[in-house]
Write a protein that holds these residues in place. Structure first.
Motif, PDB file in Angstrom:
ATOM      1  N   GLY A  24       0.799  -1.217   0.000  1.00 38.95           N
ATOM      2  CA  GLY A  24       0.000   0.000   0.000  1.00 38.95           C
ATOM      3  C   GLY A  24       0.830   1.264   0.000  1.00 38.95           C
ATOM      4  N   ARG A  25       2.016   1.185   0.582  1.00 42.79           N
ATOM      5  CA  ARG A  25       2.887   2.354   0.689  1.00 42.79           C
ATOM      6  C   ARG A  25       4.012   2.323  -0.350  1.00 42.79           C
ATOM      7  NH1 ARG A  25       2.344   5.115   5.641  1.00 42.79           N
ATOM      8  NH2 ARG A  25       0.975   4.056   7.109  1.00 42.79           N
ATOM      9  N   ASN A  26       4.032   1.292  -1.195  1.00 45.92           N
ATOM     10  CA  ASN A  26       5.125   1.150  -2.170  1.00 45.92           C
ATOM     11  C   ASN A  26       6.483   1.287  -1.486  1.00 45.92           C
ATOM     12  OD1 ASN A  26       3.175   0.901  -4.116  1.00 45.92           O
ATOM     13  ND2 ASN A  26       3.494   2.919  -5.011  1.00 45.92           N
ATOM     14  N   SER A  27       6.623   0.595  -0.378  1.00 48.13           N
ATOM     15  CA  SER A  27       7.835   0.737   0.423  1.00 48.13           C
ATOM     16  C   SER A  27       8.414  -0.625   0.781  1.00 48.13           C
ATOM     17  CB  SER A  27       7.544   1.504   1.712  1.00 48.13           C
ATOM     18  OG  SER A  27       7.188   2.840   1.442  1.00 48.13           O
ATOM     19  N   VAL A  28       9.712  -0.632   0.945  1.00 43.90           N
ATOM     20  CA  VAL A  28      10.409  -1.822   1.403  1.00 43.90           C
ATOM     21  C   VAL A  28      11.227  -1.449   2.631  1.00 43.90           C
ATOM     22  CG1 VAL A  28      12.451  -1.475  -0.067  1.00 43.90           C
ATOM     23  CG2 VAL A  28      11.829  -3.781   0.677  1.00 43.90           C
ATOM     24  N   TYR A  29      11.376  -2.401   3.538  1.00 47.42           N
ATOM     25  CA  TYR A  29      12.055  -2.153   4.799  1.00 47.42           C
ATOM     26  C   TYR A  29      13.155  -3.198   5.010  1.00 47.42           C
ATOM     27  CZ  TYR A  29       7.671   0.347   5.299  1.00 47.42           C
ATOM     28  OH  TYR A  29       6.605   1.167   5.062  1.00 47.42           O
ATOM     29  N   LEU A  30      14.145  -2.822   5.785  1.00 50.38           N
ATOM     30  CA  LEU A  30      15.188  -3.759   6.179  1.00 50.38           C
ATOM     31  C   LEU A  30      15.377  -3.630   7.682  1.00 50.38           C
ATOM     32  CD1 LEU A  30      17.221  -5.845   5.035  1.00 50.38           C
ATOM     33  CD2 LEU A  30      18.938  -4.016   5.127  1.00 50.38           C
ATOM     34  N   GLN A  31      14.872  -4.618   8.414  1.00 55.00           N
ATOM     35  CA  GLN A  31      15.071  -4.677   9.850  1.00 55.00           C
ATOM     36  C   GLN A  31      16.404  -5.349  10.113  1.00 55.00           C
ATOM     37  OE1 GLN A  31      13.204  -3.454  12.449  1.00 55.00           O
ATOM     38  NE2 GLN A  31      14.866  -4.149  13.774  1.00 55.00           N
ATOM     39  N   MET A  32      17.295  -4.645  10.775  1.00 50.92           N
ATOM     40  CA  MET A  32      18.643  -5.154  11.020  1.00 50.92           C
ATOM     41  C   MET A  32      18.831  -5.329  12.519  1.00 50.92           C
ATOM     42  SD  MET A  32      20.794  -2.842   8.283  1.00 50.92           S
ATOM     43  CE  MET A  32      20.530  -1.325   9.186  1.00 50.92           C
ATOM     44  N   ASP A  33      18.984  -6.547  12.957  1.00 48.07           N
ATOM     45  CA  ASP A  33      19.169  -6.878  14.369  1.00 48.07           C
ATOM     46  C   ASP A  33      20.560  -7.466  14.588  1.00 48.07           C
ATOM     47  OD1 ASP A  33      15.793  -8.034  14.275  1.00 48.07           O
ATOM     48  OD2 ASP A  33      16.513  -6.118  15.050  1.00 48.07           O
ATOM     49  N   ASN A  34      20.973  -7.428  15.844  1.00 51.53           N
ATOM     50  CA  ASN A  34      22.277  -7.975  16.211  1.00 51.53           C
ATOM     51  C   ASN A  34      23.364  -7.457  15.265  1.00 51.53           C
ATOM     52  OD1 ASN A  34      24.084  -9.490  17.688  1.00 51.53           O
ATOM     53  ND2 ASN A  34      23.670 -11.394  16.573  1.00 51.53           N
ATOM     54  N   LEU A  35      23.399  -6.168  15.102  1.00 49.41           N
ATOM     55  CA  LEU A  35      24.349  -5.556  14.174  1.00 49.41           C
ATOM     56  C   LEU A  35      25.780  -5.754  14.640  1.00 49.41           C
ATOM     57  CD1 LEU A  35      22.278  -2.393  13.362  1.00 49.41           C
ATOM     58  CD2 LEU A  35      23.264  -3.904  11.643  1.00 49.41           C
ATOM     59  N   GLU A  36      26.659  -5.859  13.659  1.00 50.87           N
ATOM     60  CA  GLU A  36      28.083  -6.058  13.901  1.00 50.87           C
ATOM     61  C   GLU A  36      28.860  -4.920  13.249  1.00 50.87           C
ATOM     62  OE1 GLU A  36      28.682  -9.759  11.929  1.00 50.87           O
ATOM     63  OE2 GLU A  36      27.532 -10.940  13.411  1.00 50.87           O
ATOM     64  N   PRO A  37      30.057  -4.629  13.744  1.00 52.72           N
ATOM     65  CA  PRO A  37      30.863  -3.570  13.101  1.00 52.72           C
ATOM     66  C   PRO A  37      31.066  -3.811  11.605  1.00 52.72           C
ATOM     67  CG  PRO A  37      31.800  -4.133  15.218  1.00 52.72           C
ATOM     68  CD  PRO A  37      30.677  -5.118  14.981  1.00 52.72           C
ATOM     69  N   GLU A  38      31.098  -5.075  11.207  1.00 50.99           N
ATOM     70  CA  GLU A  38      31.278  -5.406   9.786  1.00 50.99           C
ATOM     71  C   GLU A  38      30.063  -5.001   8.940  1.00 50.99           C
ATOM     72  OE1 GLU A  38      34.000  -7.427  12.291  1.00 50.99           O
ATOM     73  OE2 GLU A  38      31.797  -7.519  12.319  1.00 50.99           O
TER      74      GLU A  38
END
Length: 125
Positions: free
Chosen positions: A74-88
């Motif tokens: 409906g919003r023509n949108s995409v998301y990226l949920q990023m968990d447990n992020l690392e310095p890399e």
């Protein structure tokens, strides 16, 4: 098709961020959306992709189990949920849109037809 990415920032290792990408223009032609990233001095690399109508997803091995791609028709949108992020994971993240969905071919930079501006993600140790 125009793409506008947002949501980058600075976070400590182990933290989370959610990136958003809103599409406009001739979006009815789009059949896939995805995320790539590029660290300083490195080539742009695939992160995740989603087939727009079917919802099939594809992830890079390095983010499998930590990142989740989702879409909002409906919003023509995409998301990226990023968990447990690392310095890399530190990089400029780019969203992309494609006119076709061809599974694993979506890992290639040349597969995509439209690119948004990047949003910087910095993960400190």
């Amino acid at each position: 098709v125009q793409l506008q990415a947002s949501g980058g920032g600075m976070v400590q290792a182990g933290g989370s961020l959610r990136l958003s990408c809103a599409a406009s223009g001739r979006f009815f032609t789009v059949n896939a959306m995805g995320w790539f990233r590029q660290a300083p001095g490195e080539e742009r690399e695939f992160v995740a992709a989603v087939a727009w109508s079917r919802g099939d997803t594809l992830y890079a091995d390095s983010v499998q189990g930590r990142f989740t791609i989702s879409r909002d028709n409906g919003r023509n949108s995409v998301y990226l949920q990023m968990d447990n992020l690392e310095p890399e994971d530190t990089a400029v993240y780019y969203c992309a849109a494609g006119l076709k969905w061809a599974g694993t071919y979506a890992r290639g930079v040349d597969y995509w037809d439209y690119w948004g501006q990047g949003t910087l993600v910095t993960v400190s140790s």
